[in-house]
Write a protein that holds these residues in place. Structure first.
Motif, mmCIF file in Angstrom:
data_model
loop_
_atom_site.group_PDB
_atom_site.id
_atom_site.type_symbol
_atom_site.label_atom_id
_atom_site.label_comp_id
_atom_site.label_asym_id
_atom_site.label_seq_id
_atom_site.Cartn_x
_atom_site.Cartn_y
_atom_site.Cartn_z
ATOM 1 N N ALA B 11 0.844 -1.197 0.000
ATOM 2 C CA ALA B 11 0.000 0.000 0.000
ATOM 3 C C ALA B 11 0.879 1.247 0.000
ATOM 4 O O ALA B 11 0.626 2.199 -0.753
ATOM 5 N N VAL B 12 1.891 1.179 0.844
ATOM 6 C CA VAL B 12 2.814 2.324 0.908
ATOM 7 C C VAL B 12 3.435 2.576 -0.467
ATOM 8 O O VAL B 12 3.462 3.713 -0.964
ATOM 9 N N ILE B 13 3.879 1.494 -1.103
ATOM 10 C CA ILE B 13 4.474 1.614 -2.444
ATOM 11 C C ILE B 13 3.483 2.254 -3.398
ATOM 12 O O ILE B 13 3.809 3.180 -4.165
ATOM 13 N N ALA B 14 2.235 1.801 -3.335
ATOM 14 C CA ALA B 14 1.207 2.313 -4.227
ATOM 15 C C ALA B 14 1.022 3.802 -4.000
ATOM 16 O O ALA B 14 0.950 4.590 -4.962
ATOM 17 N N VAL B 15 0.923 4.186 -2.718
ATOM 18 C CA VAL B 15 0.733 5.603 -2.378
ATOM 19 C C VAL B 15 1.881 6.424 -2.959
ATOM 20 O O VAL B 15 1.668 7.466 -3.613
ATOM 21 N N LEU B 38 13.379 7.880 -5.691
ATOM 22 C CA LEU B 38 12.234 6.984 -5.449
ATOM 23 C C LEU B 38 12.596 5.538 -5.757
ATOM 24 O O LEU B 38 12.236 4.609 -5.026
ATOM 25 N N GLU B 39 13.354 5.415 -6.862
ATOM 26 C CA GLU B 39 13.751 4.061 -7.251
ATOM 27 C C GLU B 39 14.551 3.407 -6.149
ATOM 28 O O GLU B 39 14.320 2.244 -5.776
ATOM 29 N N SER B 40 15.494 4.205 -5.614
ATOM 30 C CA SER B 40 16.309 3.636 -4.543
ATOM 31 C C SER B 40 15.432 3.307 -3.325
ATOM 32 O O SER B 40 15.591 2.289 -2.651
ATOM 33 N N GLN B 41 14.449 4.190 -3.098
ATOM 34 C CA GLN B 41 13.542 3.951 -1.961
ATOM 35 C C GLN B 41 12.757 2.640 -2.155
ATOM 36 O O GLN B 41 12.645 1.808 -1.265
ATOM 37 N N THR B 44 14.913 -0.275 -1.526
ATOM 38 C CA THR B 44 15.087 -0.622 -0.108
ATOM 39 C C THR B 44 13.817 -1.238 0.465
ATOM 40 O O THR B 44 13.848 -2.219 1.217
ATOM 41 N N LEU B 45 12.666 -0.609 0.083
ATOM 42 C CA LEU B 45 11.392 -1.141 0.577
ATOM 43 C C LEU B 45 11.209 -2.593 0.127
ATOM 44 O O LEU B 45 10.792 -3.466 0.895
ATOM 45 N N LYS B 46 11.525 -2.804 -1.145
ATOM 46 C CA LYS B 46 11.399 -4.166 -1.692
ATOM 47 C C LYS B 46 12.262 -5.126 -0.898
ATOM 48 O O LYS B 46 11.836 -6.236 -0.520
ATOM 49 N N ALA B 47 13.511 -4.656 -0.669
ATOM 50 C CA ALA B 47 14.436 -5.503 0.083
ATOM 51 C C ALA B 47 13.861 -5.825 1.457
ATOM 52 O O ALA B 47 13.888 -6.978 1.919
ATOM 53 N N ASP B 48 13.298 -4.742 2.092
ATOM 54 C CA ASP B 48 12.662 -4.944 3.407
ATOM 55 C C ASP B 48 11.565 -6.002 3.339
ATOM 56 O O ASP B 48 11.513 -6.936 4.144
ATOM 57 N N ALA B 49 10.734 -5.816 2.326
ATOM 58 C CA ALA B 49 9.592 -6.733 2.183
ATOM 59 C C ALA B 49 10.090 -8.168 2.011
ATOM 60 O O ALA B 49 9.601 -9.107 2.655
ATOM 61 N N ALA B 50 11.099 -8.311 1.159
ATOM 62 C CA ALA B 50 11.648 -9.645 0.898
ATOM 63 C C ALA B 50 12.197 -10.243 2.189
ATOM 64 O O ALA B 50 11.964 -11.419 2.495
ATOM 65 N N LYS B 51 12.851 -9.360 2.973
ATOM 66 C CA LYS B 51 13.432 -9.830 4.221
ATOM 67 C C LYS B 51 12.341 -10.317 5.164
ATOM 68 O O LYS B 51 12.429 -11.397 5.771
#
Lengths: 315, 569
Positions: B11-15, B38-41, B44-51
């Motif tokens: 949701a955060v990504i979508a926002v 944003l891409e870098s953000q 990192t978010l993706k990495a977080d999610a994967a983790k």
């Protein structure tokens, strides 16, 4: 309505309206006949009640009599003092009858309904399956062995309920009743209106065949209420679940046995006979047995009579 | 939880994406920079999610592992428990089930608790009882035996029950006990007289031997006149007068009784079949047609062990002169109104007799006697002095000596325990008293003389048929019977002599059909004739010809051939 009724009454009085009506003489004859018949049914029961209230001395002196020498409530006070044993078997009788009737009626309806449906593929086979057992039974000993050793029906309530659950005779009655009262159009109409099979059975067919169900329920509940032979066969150690009928039947069979074998048993028979409950006590138990079923009868009767007069498709 | 986290991240990504779009539309200037940021953000978010997802998967794996371990432990636990239980069951005692006859028992819990405690070591088994009553025993016993029911180990049998001893032993339903007696039966042999052991020795399925433990009870038969002495004296007669006049000369006494006590009084209270045997000195032949006997052996009234008037020959009892004389006399008494008509109808006969006995409304009755009957509660309750006047000495015949026995079901899984129990029951006074009289302090108490006084209420819930349990001679005396009763009881029956053909049992299988037909004919005529309700001048010849037509001669010939063969042995 009242107008019609009055005119009909007038015509009846004048004797000009004879359609669907018997003459006064025939009417009277029927009344007398039916009155006699109902007396024949009622008098034995009144007799039983009188004997139950007769004193022992009276029975000893004049035997069974409509006018006993002296009255007594001794039999009933003794019955109430029997206490536990009596109430327990009374409870057992009720339990067995109610549970048995509910299960047996559901089973009968669920078996009879597909047999009534022409579009059921294995109709012939299942018809034959139930019908066949009406002609050929397994006999007492094989039935006993199967029930006791294989099915474990021994010394438990199931032993008094399960062997009588399914009666092909009742299935045939139910099937015939369905055939005569539920037209195929009704089922078709339900299907067209989008009713599924279960819904058709429960919401469309069952309300129509209530009288048939009541008839089966009456037959089955009477059979369960009067059943004592299953108890004789399958109750050995656990006498706590003995129904009332068996309690009474046992007294009767004991008396019969001693009467038959007294010349063989000698003193033992005389001693045992002295232990047996009195005649008035037996009759008191009969009263206990008859009253509940006599009370249940009118409720069933309503539907049975209704069944004669209504149907689902008029005209 | 983890799922929620993921969706929140998405949701955060979508926002952010939506915001980015707005920004993209609005400010194109520093777009590239922003996109990069944003891409870098997102990265990192993706990495977080994967983790997070990885962590979740790991946690789940751990949980599964833990569950597996727990299941394994539980399995082990269960296996251990099952093993323990199996070991326990092996130690637990087997249950033996015994089926009695004629009991009136509604609560046996107190007794069985005591019995099981008592026999645990001595027998090594637990006891369960099926309390057969008079009416349902026959059905139950036959069902249990013929359906090879392993749940019933010991079953009552005798010469008159449906599981008739001789025929059921022959068909192999009972276990042959000789080996068991040899092994465990020393006490039993000491407690039961040799003659009873002999009476139980028959040709069974496994050859000649003992197929049941014979109970020591009133093993001799003696028929008596049951005299209401109180009334007799009131009428001005004594028992000696009765004896002097004899059965054929009681008119005068009956007439007097009728005169004194009124017209509805019936002085002669007969049990018709017993009266017939008493007057004609005939006795029952074991194996004869059930309740209506057809055959008779005739007894020597002076010495029961000597041959009677007809020798050792079986006769059609209805064809003898003795029977004719008896039937004529009964008819005379019946016509004069000395006999209650209710006695001549099978359905009412027994009830009527019991009722007359209860209030002693009779002068002379008949009773097949057992020693001590005059002291029993139901005779004492009659409210008059009762005396039993014997016709002959007591005699031992096959029927009486096989009157109450206990056999072991050949399908039983615990024959040894069952036999040990039977042996103990018949030789151990403690166990016999417990089974028969109940628990001291609950069902009975001992009075100062050490005699048994029953507690009526408790006894009403526990009264087995005393003679059907076994050896009654080892029971304590009751207060009603008086001290020393059992000793005299034993002496009385030990002194009884056997009839010459003792042990003979008629095997009716070759003439079964005749017997059924004859039984039906006899059921139609015999009771009414025995009771005097019909005129023997017309009815007796009709009865005899009906019997002949039903095959009486063939029946008789077969019986006599068997008796001769038996006596020749």
């Amino acid at each position: 309505m009242t107008v019609i009724n009055r005119s009909v009454q007038k015509k009846m009085k004048a004797g000009s309206f004879t359609l669907n009506r018997f003459g006064t003489g025939t009417q009277a004859a029927f009344h007398v006949l039916l009155a006699l018949f109902s007396l024949m049914c009622i008098i034995p029961f009144i007799f039983v009640i009188i004997i139950a209230f007769s004193s022992e001395e009276s029975i000893r002196q004049v035997g069974y009599s409509f006018t006993p020498v002296s009255w007594s409530t001794q039999a009933f006070t003794y019955t109430f003092r029997l206490g536990d044993a009596l109430w327990r078997s009374y409870f057992n009788s009720f339990l067995i009858t109610i549970v048995g009737t509910v299960l047996s009626v559901s089973l009968t309806v669920l078996y009879a309904y597909p047999l009534f449906r022409r579009d059921y593929r294995y109709r012939g086979f299942f018809n034959f399956l139930s019908f066949f057992t009406m002609i050929f039974g397994g006999g007492l000993v094989p039935t006993f062995v199967i029930c006791k050793s294989v099915l474990g029906l021994s010394d438990n309530y199931a032993a008094l309920i399960v062997p009588m659950l399914f009666s092909p005779f009742n299935v045939i009655i139910m099937r015939t009743f369905l055939q005569t009262t539920v037209p195929t159009e009704l089922i078709e109409a339900a299907t067209i209106d989008g009713s599924g099979e279960y819904s058709t059975l429960v919401r469309i067919v069952l309300p129509v065949v209530k009288p048939g169900i009541a008839t089966i329920a009456l037959l089955v509940s009477l059979a369960y209420w009067n059943e004592w032979f299953l108890s004789l066969l399958y109750l050995n150690k656990n006498m706590d679940i003995m129904p009332l009928q068996y309690l009474l039947m046992r007294m009767q069979r004991n008396a019969d046995f001693l009467a038959k074998n007294s010349s063989m048993l000698g003193v033992d028979a005389a001693k045992a006979a002295a232990q047996l409950p009195s005649q008035s006590l037996k009759m008191a138990l009969v009263v206990f047995i008859v009253i509940p079923i006599a009370c249940a009868y009118p409720f069933f009767q309503r539907y049975v009579i209704a069944g004669l007069t209504i149907g689902s498709v008029k005209g | 939880m983890k799922k929620n986290l993921l969706s929140i991240i998405l949701a955060v990504i979508a926002v952010i994406a939506i915001v980015f779009c707005f920004v993209f539309n609005g400010q194109k200037g520093d777009l590239e920079q922003k996109v990069k940021d944003l891409e870098s953000q997102i990265e990192t978010l993706k990495a977080d999610a994967a983790k997070v997802a990885e962590d979740a998967a790991k946690a789940a794996e751990d949980a599964a592992k833990a569950a597996e371990e727990a299941a394994k432990a539980a399995e082990e636990e269960a296996a251990r428990k099952a093993e323990e239980e199996a070991a326990k069951a092996a130690q637990e005692l087997p249950t033996i089930t015994i089926m009695f006859h004629g009991s009136n028992v509604s609560d046996d819990s107190a007794v069985l608790a005591k019995v099981n405690e008592y026999i645990a070591d001595k027998v090594g088994a637990k006891l369960e009882v099926i309390w057969g009553t008079w009416g349902d025993f026959d059905e139950k016993a036959v069902n249990a035996l013929t359906s090879v029911d392993k749940d019933v180990d010991i079953v009552f049998t005798c010469s008159w029950s449906a599981d008739e001893y001789n025929s059921y032993a022959k068909k192999g339903y009972f276990l042959k006990l000789d080996d068991l007696i040899e092994q465990y039966g020393a006490d039993l042999k000491a407690a039961i007289p040799e003659s009873l052991m002999q009476a139980a020795t028959i040709d069974g399925a496994e050859g000649k031997g003992i197929y049941a433990v014979n109970g020591f009870k009133d093993t001799a038969t003696q028929n008596t006149w049951d005299v209401n002495v109180t009334l007799l004296n009131e009428l001005g007669y004594t028992v000696d007068d009765l004896k002097a006049k004899g059965f054929f000369g009681w008119d005068e006494i009956f007439a007097k009784a009728k005169e004194v006590k009124g017209d509805s009084f019936y002085p002669f209270l007969v049990e018709p079949m017993v009266a017939e045997r008493m007057v004609t000195n005939s006795i029952i032949v074991a194996g004869d047609a059930g309740s209506t006997n057809l055959l008779s052996l005739y007894l020597n009234p002076e010495d029961v062990s000597a041959d009677g008037a007809y020798g050792n020959k079986l006769l059609n009892k209805f064809a003898t002169d003795e029977y004719k004389a008896f039937a004529n006399q009964m008819h005379k008494y019946y016509d004069a109104g000395y006999i209650d008509p209710a006695l001549s109808v099978a359905e009412t006969s027994n009830d009527a007799r019991t009722n007359h006995q209860k209030d002693a409304s009779y002068l002379i009755g008949t009773q097949s006697y057992a020693f001590g009957y005059e002291y029993s509660a139901d005779v004492l309750a009659r409210g008059a002095e009762i005396q039993f006047v014997p016709c002959t000495d007591p005699y031992v015949d096959t029927t009486a000596s096989q009157g109450a026995m206990m056999a072991i079901n050949s399908a039983s899984e615990h024959p040894e325990e069952a036999f040990k129990f039977l042996a103990l029951l018949n030789s151990d006074p403690v166990l016999m008293t417990l089974m028969n009289y109940g628990v001291e302090g609950i069902h009975y108490t001992l009075n100062d003389d050490g005699l048994v006084v029953f507690n009526a209420d408790a006894r009403a819930t526990y009264s087995p048929w005393t003679n059907g349990v076994g050896n009654v001679t080892i029971l304590p005396d009751t207060a009603d019977e008086g001290k020393g009763f059992r000793e005299s009881f034993k002496a009385y029956y030990a002194g009884a002599k056997g009839i010459p053909s003792l042990g003979f049992v008629f095997d009716n299988t070759p003439v079964e059909n005749e017997m059924a037909a004859l039984g039906n004919v006899a059921a139609q005529y015999a009771l009414a004739l025995d009771c005097g309700a019909v005129d023997p001048e017309t009815e007796l010849p009709a009865f005899l010809s009906a019997l002949d037509a039903a095959g009486m001669q063939a029946y008789l010939d077969e019986a006599n051939a068997q008796l001769e063969a038996y006596l020749a042995k």
